[in-house]
Design a protein around this motif. Structure first.
Motif, PDB file in Angstrom:
ATOM      1  N   ARG A   3       0.997  -1.204   0.037  1.00 42.48           N
ATOM      2  CA  ARG A   3       0.027   0.157  -0.037  1.00 42.48           C
ATOM      3  C   ARG A   3       0.970   1.216   0.022  1.00 42.48           C
ATOM      4  NH1 ARG A   3      -4.229  -2.245   4.232  1.00 42.48           N
ATOM      5  NH2 ARG A   3      -5.826  -2.809   3.089  1.00 42.48           N
ATOM      6  N   THR A  91     -12.041   2.715   2.278  1.00 42.90           N
ATOM      7  CA  THR A  91     -11.698   1.513   1.499  1.00 42.90           C
ATOM      8  C   THR A  91     -11.008   0.612   2.479  1.00 42.90           C
ATOM      9  OG1 THR A  91      -9.956   2.223   0.337  1.00 42.90           O
ATOM     10  CG2 THR A  91     -12.006   2.493  -0.902  1.00 42.90           C
ATOM     11  N   GLY A  92     -10.304   1.175   3.629  1.00 40.98           N
ATOM     12  CA  GLY A  92      -9.304   0.272   3.990  1.00 40.98           C
ATOM     13  C   GLY A  92      -8.123   1.020   4.101  1.00 40.98           C
ATOM     14  N   TYR A  93      -7.694   1.737   3.441  1.00 39.48           N
ATOM     15  CA  TYR A  93      -6.271   2.120   3.337  1.00 39.48           C
ATOM     16  C   TYR A  93      -6.052   2.980   4.436  1.00 39.48           C
ATOM     17  CZ  TYR A  93      -2.207   3.721   0.658  1.00 39.48           C
ATOM     18  OH  TYR A  93      -0.867   4.014   0.110  1.00 39.48           O
ATOM     19  N   ALA A 240     -16.014   6.600  10.550  1.00 41.96           N
ATOM     20  CA  ALA A 240     -17.314   6.186  11.464  1.00 41.96           C
ATOM     21  C   ALA A 240     -17.677   4.896  11.303  1.00 41.96           C
ATOM     22  CB  ALA A 240     -18.290   7.132  11.163  1.00 41.96           C
ATOM     23  N   GLY A 241     -16.785   3.915  12.068  1.00 45.61           N
ATOM     24  CA  GLY A 241     -16.978   2.480  11.781  1.00 45.61           C
ATOM     25  C   GLY A 241     -16.134   1.775  10.681  1.00 45.61           C
ATOM     26  N   GLY A 242     -15.917   2.173   9.675  1.00 50.82           N
ATOM     27  CA  GLY A 242     -15.014   1.544   8.893  1.00 50.82           C
ATOM     28  C   GLY A 242     -15.675   0.657   8.097  1.00 50.82           C
ATOM     29  N   TRP A 243     -14.987   0.203   6.958  1.00 54.69           N
ATOM     30  CA  TRP A 243     -15.566  -0.889   6.271  1.00 54.69           C
ATOM     31  C   TRP A 243     -14.785  -2.028   6.258  1.00 54.69           C
ATOM     32  CZ3 TRP A 243     -16.026   2.082   1.043  1.00 54.69           C
ATOM     33  CH2 TRP A 243     -16.735   3.326   1.048  1.00 54.69           C
ATOM     34  N   SER A 244     -15.188  -3.202   6.308  1.00 54.62           N
ATOM     35  CA  SER A 244     -14.345  -4.256   6.150  1.00 54.62           C
ATOM     36  C   SER A 244     -14.061  -4.560   4.734  1.00 54.62           C
ATOM     37  CB  SER A 244     -15.171  -5.463   6.892  1.00 54.62           C
ATOM     38  OG  SER A 244     -16.153  -5.888   6.123  1.00 54.62           O
ATOM     39  N   ALA A 245     -12.806  -5.223   4.297  1.00 55.00           N
ATOM     40  CA  ALA A 245     -12.409  -5.433   2.766  1.00 55.00           C
ATOM     41  C   ALA A 245     -12.350  -6.976   2.834  1.00 55.00           C
ATOM     42  CB  ALA A 245     -11.422  -4.719   2.683  1.00 55.00           C
TER      43      ALA A 245
ATOM     44  N   ILE B   5     -22.135   2.808  15.829  1.00 56.84           N
ATOM     45  CA  ILE B   5     -21.908   2.220  14.464  1.00 56.84           C
ATOM     46  C   ILE B   5     -21.299   0.755  14.977  1.00 56.84           C
ATOM     47  CG2 ILE B   5     -20.442   1.982  12.844  1.00 56.84           C
ATOM     48  CD1 ILE B   5     -21.509   4.242  11.469  1.00 56.84           C
ATOM     49  N   GLN B   7     -20.058  -2.712  13.185  1.00 58.62           N
ATOM     50  CA  GLN B   7     -19.318  -3.287  11.734  1.00 58.62           C
ATOM     51  C   GLN B   7     -18.877  -4.669  12.051  1.00 58.62           C
ATOM     52  OE1 GLN B   7     -19.181  -1.963   8.365  1.00 58.62           O
ATOM     53  NE2 GLN B   7     -18.529  -3.922   7.950  1.00 58.62           N
ATOM     54  N   THR B   8     -19.391  -5.473  11.243  1.00 59.34           N
ATOM     55  CA  THR B   8     -19.061  -7.040  11.407  1.00 59.34           C
ATOM     56  C   THR B   8     -18.454  -7.375   9.931  1.00 59.34           C
ATOM     57  OG1 THR B   8     -21.192  -7.661  10.857  1.00 59.34           O
ATOM     58  CG2 THR B   8     -20.426  -7.715  13.229  1.00 59.34           C
ATOM     59  N   ASP B   9     -17.313  -8.084  10.220  1.00 57.82           N
ATOM     60  CA  ASP B   9     -16.520  -8.312   8.806  1.00 57.82           C
ATOM     61  C   ASP B   9     -17.369  -9.137   7.848  1.00 57.82           C
ATOM     62  OD1 ASP B   9     -14.658  -6.889   9.775  1.00 57.82           O
ATOM     63  OD2 ASP B   9     -13.254  -8.445  10.295  1.00 57.82           O
ATOM     64  N   ARG B  83     -24.097  -2.402  10.537  1.00 57.34           N
ATOM     65  CA  ARG B  83     -23.572  -3.026   9.086  1.00 57.34           C
ATOM     66  C   ARG B  83     -22.925  -4.376   8.892  1.00 57.34           C
ATOM     67  NH1 ARG B  83     -21.266   2.525   8.355  1.00 57.34           N
ATOM     68  NH2 ARG B  83     -19.232   1.540   8.871  1.00 57.34           N
ATOM     69  N   GLY B  85     -20.631  -7.206   6.817  1.00 55.85           N
ATOM     70  CA  GLY B  85     -20.163  -7.406   5.404  1.00 55.85           C
ATOM     71  C   GLY B  85     -19.473  -6.386   4.853  1.00 55.85           C
ATOM     72  N   THR B  86     -19.073  -6.355   3.530  1.00 57.02           N
ATOM     73  CA  THR B  86     -18.381  -5.387   3.019  1.00 57.02           C
ATOM     74  C   THR B  86     -19.246  -4.206   2.229  1.00 57.02           C
ATOM     75  OG1 THR B  86     -17.961  -6.713   0.881  1.00 57.02           O
ATOM     76  CG2 THR B  86     -16.184  -6.660   2.552  1.00 57.02           C
ATOM     77  N   VAL B  87     -18.718  -3.107   2.126  1.00 55.22           N
ATOM     78  CA  VAL B  87     -19.542  -1.928   1.481  1.00 55.22           C
ATOM     79  C   VAL B  87     -18.899  -1.468   0.583  1.00 55.22           C
ATOM     80  CG1 VAL B  87     -20.502   0.365   1.904  1.00 55.22           C
ATOM     81  CG2 VAL B  87     -20.401  -1.553   3.729  1.00 55.22           C
ATOM     82  N   TYR B 113      -8.585  -1.603  -0.755  1.00 57.09           N
ATOM     83  CA  TYR B 113      -9.568  -2.704  -0.207  1.00 57.09           C
ATOM     84  C   TYR B 113      -8.787  -4.160   0.240  1.00 57.09           C
ATOM     85  CZ  TYR B 113     -13.445  -0.152  -2.520  1.00 57.09           C
ATOM     86  OH  TYR B 113     -14.334   0.433  -2.847  1.00 57.09           O
TER      87      TYR B 113
END
Lengths: 245, 240
Positions: A3, A91-93, A240-245, B5, B7-9, B83, B85-87, B113
């Motif tokens: 990255r 995106t996770g960066y 705010a919580g983030g996304w999982s990838a 918030i 978030q689960t993976d 939330r 899964g992935t977004v 990602y």
């Protein structure tokens, strides 16, 4: 690590694809160094300073040239892609990796800008300690690059941020310099960003030495700026919580 | 009310991928003489796997605010958002790096990602073909037309095969052909189990949506049935 590598490549490409950056980095040193030299040429020599005013002017022009370009580039690096940065971070960066890529690019560009300024300076002045003189010029640039980045992180507006960086650098270079026009300046000037880099550069150019205390002060200055930029950038990029990838 | 918030993976619940309860949001400033603007005052909604969900509402109703809260790019003042899964998020404005090429853009966001170079390459090839921007892969973003930029914007949101795809007016600038391709893609994604959520203004699209939420007066209403009734009455109405 991948990255970081991809991020640095992207930053460098973005920088190189902005022709104004390269033009500024080459043209500004010529104008500023000779401009400051000629502006101070008519001033009387100061009893406490051995250097003749025109050389002192060129030296101040050199340090100002590096500071102003590095500062503005630091500012632009933080503002230009702020919204896209926020998307990338989502995106996770990792924000700290993103900041590291920015600062690494900034440091590299600053060294190149310092090299150009040093080369222009060398046309008229023969420094007593060449490597040290170049290194201190680059240090002055780094200080202002991180100041620019800090201003950009705090105030993400190009016009207002540019005014802050330009006026700060002008006032700094002017008050930190040994000039009859800036005589009897108050003691707090020694805390200005360019005061100690200028002392280091002046000693290296005209005497071939430098004071360790000045160097430590500049190192501390850079560390404090880095900590501030990291904290503010991290805060602005918080998820705010983030996304999982 | 506290804002949380979660978030689960992994999407553990087969049905619900996003759940919002009592979401509140007011835009305010610490500066004096500025106005606070309450936008959401207790919004509830659920997004389920495989659904195509439309979020509708008048201008300024808070559709984008709601989506930004659901995505997590905007803090909310109260309520909970869960939330799984992935977004994937396709914002209304193309938030991309102007001076990078399309390929470089995919490489950078793909690394974000956590995708491998091969996965990025595959995703880029697949999406360029599906969205028809293959010939622009070496173009810089700032050299693309608005429609092509929007295709890349959508591609970036889709490249990691998200469980939930959030789209804020994703077809702005699309020509008719691409618009139809987009809907085919959305249907395919939903069939594969992806939840597709989009902000829409077009009344004609209601028939393509499985569920419709309307943002009105700070709340969110499920108007799916209402939409179907309107659709029927429009179809049954005599031609003018």
């Amino acid at each position: 690590m991948r990255r970081f590598a991809v991020g640095v490549q992207s930053n460098v490409r973005t920088f190189l694809r902005t022709p104004l950056n390269a033009i500024l980095a080459i043209v500004l040193p010529l104008v500023v160094i000779e401009g400051w030299g000629q502006a101070m040429a008519g001033l009387p020599s100061m009893p406490t300073v051995e250097a003749i005013p025109i050389d002192l002017g060129r030296l101040l022009g050199g340090i100002f040239g590096v500071a102003i370009i590095a500062g503005l580039m630091g500012l632009v690096q933080m503002i230009d892609a702020r919204d896209a940065d926020q998307r990338l971070v989502r995106t996770g960066y990792p924000p700290h990796v993103l900041l590291a890529t920015r600062l690494a690019t900034l440091a590299t560009v600053t060294v190149v800008v310092a090299a150009v300024n040093y080369a222009v300076l060398r046309l008229t002045i023969e420094p007593d300690a060449s490597v040290a003189a170049f290194a201190f010029l680059a240090l002055a640039g780094l200080v202002y690059a991180f100041i620019g980045a800090l201003v950009g992180a705090v105030m993400p507006r190009l016009f207002e941020g540019s005014l802050v960086v330009v006026f700060l650098a002008m006032m700094d270079a002017f008050l930190s310099g040994d000039s009859p026009l800036a005589a009897d300046v108050p003691d707090f000037v020694q805390y200005f960003p360019l005061y100690h880099p200028k002392q280091l550069l002046q000693s290296a150019v005209f005497e071939g030495t430098f004071a360790t205390g000045d160097l430590l002060f500049v190192g501390g200055y850079i560390l404090v700026l880095l900590a501030a930029v990291t904290a503010i950038f991290g805060w602005t990029m918080r998820t705010a919580g983030g996304w999982s990838a | 009310m506290e804002a949380t918030i979660q978030q689960t993976d992994v999407a553990t619940d087969n049905e619900t991928l996003v759940r919002a309860e009592g979401v509140e949001k007011t835009y305010s400033s610490v500066l004096p003489f500025t106005r606070s603007v309450p936008v959401l005052s207790g919004a509830d909604l659920e997004i389920r796997r495989g659904e195509i969900v439309g979020i509708v509402g008048a201008n300024g109703a808070g559709k984008s605010t709601l989506m930004n809260v659901l995505v997590g790019v905007l803090d909310h003042d109260g309520g909970t958002v869960e939330r799984s899964g992935t977004v994937g998020w396709c914002p209304q404005e193309t938030l991309l790096y102007d001076r990078l090429t399309v390929s470089e853009t995919f490489r950078l966001f793909g690394s974000g990602y956590g995708m491998s170079p091969e996965e990025i390459k595959d995703a880029k090839r697949r999406l360029a073909e599906e969205l028809d921007f293959e010939q622009y892969l070496d173009y810089r973003i700032d050299q693309l037309s608005g429609g092509n930029r929007q295709k890349v914007n959508l591609g970036v949101a889709l490249m990691h095969d998200p469980d939930v795809l959030m789209l804020d007016e994703p077809y702005t600038g699309f020509d008719w052909e691409t618009y139809l391709q987009f809907w085919d893609l959305a249907k395919d994604l939903a069939a594969d189990g992806t939840a597709v959520v989009m902000i829409s203004h077009l009344i004609e699209e209601r028939s393509r949506l499985d569920r419709i939420y309307e943002v009105r007066d700070g709340n969110v209403y499920d108007v799916t049935e209402e939409g179907a009734e309107k659709e029927q009455s429009r179809e049954g109405a005599p031609d003018a």
